[in-house]
Write a protein that holds these residues in place. Structure first.
Motif, PDB file in Angstrom:
ATOM      1  N   THR A 187      -1.802  10.034  -9.559  1.00  0.00           N
ATOM      2  CA  THR A 187      -1.462  10.857 -10.728  1.00  0.00           C
ATOM      3  C   THR A 187      -2.680  11.535 -11.323  1.00  0.00           C
ATOM      4  O   THR A 187      -2.677  12.733 -11.604  1.00  0.00           O
ATOM      5  CB  THR A 187      -0.776   9.990 -11.808  1.00  0.00           C
ATOM      6  N   VAL A 188      -3.768  10.777 -11.524  1.00  0.00           N
ATOM      7  CA  VAL A 188      -4.932  11.350 -12.180  1.00  0.00           C
ATOM      8  C   VAL A 188      -5.633  12.371 -11.290  1.00  0.00           C
ATOM      9  O   VAL A 188      -6.195  13.350 -11.776  1.00  0.00           O
ATOM     10  CB  VAL A 188      -5.909  10.239 -12.637  1.00  0.00           C
ATOM     11  N   THR A 189      -5.583  12.183  -9.965  1.00  0.00           N
ATOM     12  CA  THR A 189      -6.195  13.153  -9.059  1.00  0.00           C
ATOM     13  C   THR A 189      -5.438  14.480  -9.105  1.00  0.00           C
ATOM     14  O   THR A 189      -6.035  15.555  -9.237  1.00  0.00           O
ATOM     15  CB  THR A 189      -6.211  12.633  -7.611  1.00  0.00           C
ATOM     16  N   SER A 190      -4.115  14.417  -9.010  1.00  0.00           N
ATOM     17  CA  SER A 190      -3.309  15.644  -9.015  1.00  0.00           C
ATOM     18  C   SER A 190      -3.234  16.278 -10.390  1.00  0.00           C
ATOM     19  O   SER A 190      -3.119  17.507 -10.508  1.00  0.00           O
ATOM     20  CB  SER A 190      -1.905  15.345  -8.486  1.00  0.00           C
ATOM     21  N   LEU A 191      -3.314  15.472 -11.456  1.00  0.00           N
ATOM     22  CA  LEU A 191      -3.236  15.999 -12.817  1.00  0.00           C
ATOM     23  C   LEU A 191      -4.319  17.030 -13.086  1.00  0.00           C
ATOM     24  O   LEU A 191      -4.102  18.019 -13.790  1.00  0.00           O
ATOM     25  CB  LEU A 191      -3.341  14.838 -13.822  1.00  0.00           C
ATOM     26  N   TYR A 192      -5.504  16.822 -12.525  1.00  0.00           N
ATOM     27  CA  TYR A 192      -6.637  17.701 -12.793  1.00  0.00           C
ATOM     28  C   TYR A 192      -6.715  18.883 -11.823  1.00  0.00           C
ATOM     29  O   TYR A 192      -7.744  19.543 -11.731  1.00  0.00           O
ATOM     30  CB  TYR A 192      -7.937  16.905 -12.755  1.00  0.00           C
ATOM     31  N   GLY A 193      -5.644  19.153 -11.090  1.00  0.00           N
ATOM     32  CA  GLY A 193      -5.591  20.363 -10.273  1.00  0.00           C
ATOM     33  C   GLY A 193      -6.014  20.202  -8.831  1.00  0.00           C
ATOM     34  O   GLY A 193      -6.130  21.201  -8.107  1.00  0.00           O
ATOM     35  N   ASN A 194      -6.243  18.968  -8.382  1.00  0.00           N
ATOM     36  CA  ASN A 194      -6.565  18.750  -6.972  1.00  0.00           C
ATOM     37  C   ASN A 194      -5.289  18.836  -6.127  1.00  0.00           C
ATOM     38  O   ASN A 194      -4.204  18.467  -6.587  1.00  0.00           O
ATOM     39  CB  ASN A 194      -7.224  17.386  -6.776  1.00  0.00           C
ATOM     40  N   ASP A 195      -5.413  19.303  -4.894  1.00  0.00           N
ATOM     41  CA  ASP A 195      -4.234  19.462  -4.060  1.00  0.00           C
ATOM     42  C   ASP A 195      -3.741  18.112  -3.541  1.00  0.00           C
ATOM     43  O   ASP A 195      -4.386  17.075  -3.703  1.00  0.00           O
ATOM     44  CB  ASP A 195      -4.490  20.436  -2.903  1.00  0.00           C
ATOM     45  N   ARG A 196      -2.574  18.143  -2.901  1.00  0.00           N
ATOM     46  CA  ARG A 196      -1.916  16.917  -2.449  1.00  0.00           C
ATOM     47  C   ARG A 196      -2.764  16.179  -1.408  1.00  0.00           C
ATOM     48  O   ARG A 196      -2.789  14.949  -1.377  1.00  0.00           O
ATOM     49  CB  ARG A 196      -0.544  17.263  -1.859  1.00  0.00           C
ATOM     50  N   ARG A 197      -3.461  16.928  -0.563  1.00  0.00           N
ATOM     51  CA  ARG A 197      -4.289  16.298   0.470  1.00  0.00           C
ATOM     52  C   ARG A 197      -5.374  15.430  -0.158  1.00  0.00           C
ATOM     53  O   ARG A 197      -5.611  14.294   0.280  1.00  0.00           O
ATOM     54  CB  ARG A 197      -4.920  17.369   1.353  1.00  0.00           C
ATOM     55  N   LYS A 198      -6.036  15.944  -1.188  1.00  0.00           N
ATOM     56  CA  LYS A 198      -7.082  15.168  -1.855  1.00  0.00           C
ATOM     57  C   LYS A 198      -6.494  13.970  -2.591  1.00  0.00           C
ATOM     58  O   LYS A 198      -7.078  12.876  -2.595  1.00  0.00           O
ATOM     59  CB  LYS A 198      -7.858  16.063  -2.819  1.00  0.00           C
ATOM     60  N   ALA A 199      -5.339  14.179  -3.222  1.00  0.00           N
ATOM     61  CA  ALA A 199      -4.706  13.071  -3.941  1.00  0.00           C
ATOM     62  C   ALA A 199      -4.331  11.947  -2.981  1.00  0.00           C
ATOM     63  O   ALA A 199      -4.523  10.759  -3.276  1.00  0.00           O
ATOM     64  CB  ALA A 199      -3.471  13.581  -4.690  1.00  0.00           C
ATOM     65  N   LEU A 200      -3.797  12.325  -1.814  1.00  0.00           N
ATOM     66  CA  LEU A 200      -3.452  11.309  -0.814  1.00  0.00           C
ATOM     67  C   LEU A 200      -4.700  10.625  -0.259  1.00  0.00           C
ATOM     68  O   LEU A 200      -4.699   9.415   0.004  1.00  0.00           O
ATOM     69  CB  LEU A 200      -2.658  11.947   0.328  1.00  0.00           C
ATOM     70  N   GLY A 201      -5.775  11.394  -0.094  1.00  0.00           N
ATOM     71  CA  GLY A 201      -7.031  10.817   0.378  1.00  0.00           C
ATOM     72  C   GLY A 201      -7.557   9.763  -0.574  1.00  0.00           C
ATOM     73  O   GLY A 201      -7.980   8.668  -0.153  1.00  0.00           O
ATOM     74  N   MET A 202      -7.519  10.060  -1.877  1.00  0.00           N
ATOM     75  CA  MET A 202      -7.981   9.088  -2.870  1.00  0.00           C
ATOM     76  C   MET A 202      -7.039   7.893  -2.923  1.00  0.00           C
ATOM     77  O   MET A 202      -7.474   6.752  -3.141  1.00  0.00           O
ATOM     78  CB  MET A 202      -8.086   9.749  -4.239  1.00  0.00           C
ATOM     79  N   LEU A 203      -5.742   8.139  -2.726  1.00  0.00           N
ATOM     80  CA  LEU A 203      -4.781   7.032  -2.721  1.00  0.00           C
ATOM     81  C   LEU A 203      -5.086   6.065  -1.580  1.00  0.00           C
ATOM     82  O   LEU A 203      -5.108   4.840  -1.771  1.00  0.00           O
ATOM     83  CB  LEU A 203      -3.364   7.583  -2.588  1.00  0.00           C
ATOM     84  N   PHE A 204      -5.327   6.585  -0.376  1.00  0.00           N
ATOM     85  CA  PHE A 204      -5.636   5.711   0.758  1.00  0.00           C
ATOM     86  C   PHE A 204      -6.977   4.997   0.563  1.00  0.00           C
ATOM     87  O   PHE A 204      -7.136   3.842   0.978  1.00  0.00           O
ATOM     88  CB  PHE A 204      -5.635   6.509   2.056  1.00  0.00           C
ATOM     89  N   ALA A 205      -7.926   5.685  -0.063  1.00  0.00           N
ATOM     90  CA  ALA A 205      -9.208   5.033  -0.361  1.00  0.00           C
ATOM     91  C   ALA A 205      -9.001   3.869  -1.321  1.00  0.00           C
ATOM     92  O   ALA A 205      -9.586   2.787  -1.145  1.00  0.00           O
ATOM     93  CB  ALA A 205     -10.187   6.047  -0.946  1.00  0.00           C
ATOM     94  N   ALA A 206      -8.153   4.076  -2.333  1.00  0.00           N
ATOM     95  CA  ALA A 206      -7.860   3.012  -3.291  1.00  0.00           C
ATOM     96  C   ALA A 206      -7.121   1.854  -2.628  1.00  0.00           C
ATOM     97  O   ALA A 206      -7.307   0.685  -3.005  1.00  0.00           O
ATOM     98  CB  ALA A 206      -7.044   3.563  -4.457  1.00  0.00           C
ATOM     99  N   ALA A 207      -6.261   2.179  -1.645  1.00  0.00           N
ATOM    100  CA  ALA A 207      -5.521   1.127  -0.950  1.00  0.00           C
ATOM    101  C   ALA A 207      -6.432   0.283  -0.051  1.00  0.00           C
ATOM    102  O   ALA A 207      -6.273  -0.937   0.043  1.00  0.00           O
ATOM    103  CB  ALA A 207      -4.394   1.759  -0.118  1.00  0.00           C
ATOM    104  N   LEU A 208      -7.392   0.934   0.607  1.00  0.00           N
ATOM    105  CA  LEU A 208      -8.312   0.217   1.496  1.00  0.00           C
ATOM    106  C   LEU A 208      -9.376  -0.565   0.719  1.00  0.00           C
ATOM    107  O   LEU A 208      -9.911  -1.554   1.228  1.00  0.00           O
ATOM    108  CB  LEU A 208      -9.007   1.207   2.434  1.00  0.00           C
ATOM    109  N   ALA A 209      -9.656  -0.118  -0.501  1.00  0.00           N
ATOM    110  CA  ALA A 209     -10.764  -0.687  -1.264  1.00  0.00           C
ATOM    111  C   ALA A 209     -10.657  -2.203  -1.473  1.00  0.00           C
ATOM    112  O   ALA A 209     -11.662  -2.914  -1.312  1.00  0.00           O
ATOM    113  CB  ALA A 209     -10.897   0.040  -2.603  1.00  0.00           C
ATOM    114  N   PRO A 210      -9.486  -2.770  -1.840  1.00  0.00           N
ATOM    115  CA  PRO A 210      -9.435  -4.231  -2.012  1.00  0.00           C
ATOM    116  C   PRO A 210      -9.741  -5.003  -0.734  1.00  0.00           C
ATOM    117  O   PRO A 210     -10.343  -6.080  -0.781  1.00  0.00           O
ATOM    118  CB  PRO A 210      -7.983  -4.475  -2.466  1.00  0.00           C
ATOM    119  N   VAL A 211      -9.314  -4.454   0.407  1.00  0.00           N
ATOM    120  CA  VAL A 211      -9.599  -5.112   1.685  1.00  0.00           C
ATOM    121  C   VAL A 211     -11.101  -5.137   1.943  1.00  0.00           C
ATOM    122  O   VAL A 211     -11.667  -6.157   2.359  1.00  0.00           O
ATOM    123  CB  VAL A 211      -8.856  -4.398   2.833  1.00  0.00           C
TER     124      VAL A 211
END
Length: 247
Positions: free
Chosen positions: A156-180
């Motif tokens: 939400t916060v990535t797309s809210l500031y005008g970033n495209d869907r590709r970047k938002a998904l990239g940050m989402l996957f980074a956040a998902a991998l981060a705990p591992v």
């Protein structure tokens, strides 16, 4: 064991991001819920843990609270600096702020902070399992449960500031991998409790700023509905419930 449990956080984070994408036609409700989740995580999860882990005082004030305020001011300073940069490029018209011209860099910075927090979630899981199986299970339950909110907020916060869907998904996957990644790193070192508490205090202040100064005002900008407010309250209540169950 810690890395295996962190895989649950990976899946829960992706589920939160998926939910954020599916309700784009109710964007104001998404933002209201995201703001409530961020307030709940910061005030009911991060700050109490920070006070417990880094509770000694600095000139009469708990260190965690000083860092909490510092995180709020840091986020405000970064946002103002980026806003000034956007203004110099014509993103602002006089004193009137145009919500459609937010700085994409601010969104990426906020999402990066959430990714950093997710790494620390993984480290917290690993450190808790180092202390014992019971402690590890309790911390893992709290982390896996609120990682739904982390995924939701990252997208939400990535797309809210005008970033495209590709970047938002990239940050989402980074956040998902981060705990591992964070959990795996604890196989190599032991995390000092005070350092973990200090980080949680600082990040809690950042989350409070993003929720109160950016996410919630945007949620009510075009749809000042009671349902949006209820979503915010529901987000806080959800984090409270998860925190209570984890205890």
């Amino acid at each position: 064991m810690a890395v295996f449990v962190a895989l649950g956080a990976f899946l829960m984070t992706l589920a939160g991001g998926w939910a954020a994408q599916r309700v784009t036609d109710r964007r104001h409700l998404v933002l209201g819920l995201a703001g409530g989740l961020m307030l709940g995580v910061a005030g009911l999860d991060l700050l109490p843990e920070a006070l417990h882990a880094a509770g000694h005082e600095v000139f009469g004030v708990p260190q965690a609270l000083l860092l909490f305020v510092g995180g709020f001011l840091l986020a405000h300073l970064v946002e103002r600096m980026l806003a000034g940069r956007q203004a110099s490029h014509g993103a602002y018209n006089g004193l009137r702020h145009n919500h459609e011209h937010r700085s994409p860099q601010a969104g990426m910075a906020a999402a990066s902070a959430l990714v950093g927090h997710s790494v620390m979630d993984g480290i917290a899981i690993g450190a808790a399992f180092q202390a014992g199986e019971g402690m590890g299970a309790a911390v893992a339950l709290a982390v896996v449960s609120h990682d739904f909110a982390d995924g939701f907020n990252t997208y939400t916060v990535t797309s809210l500031y005008g970033n495209d869907r590709r970047k938002a998904l990239g940050m989402l996957f980074a956040a998902a991998l981060a705990p591992v990644v964070g959990a795996a790193s604890t196989l190599l070192f032991t995390m000092p409790q005070e350092l973990l508490g200090s980080y949680l205090g600082l990040f809690g202040g950042v989350l409070i700023y993003l929720a109160a100064a950016e996410i919630l005002p945007e949620a009510h900008h075009r749809h000042p509905a009671r349902t949006t407010l209820l979503c915010t309250v529901g987000g806080v209540a959800f984090v409270w419930l998860v925190t209570g169950v984890a205890e």
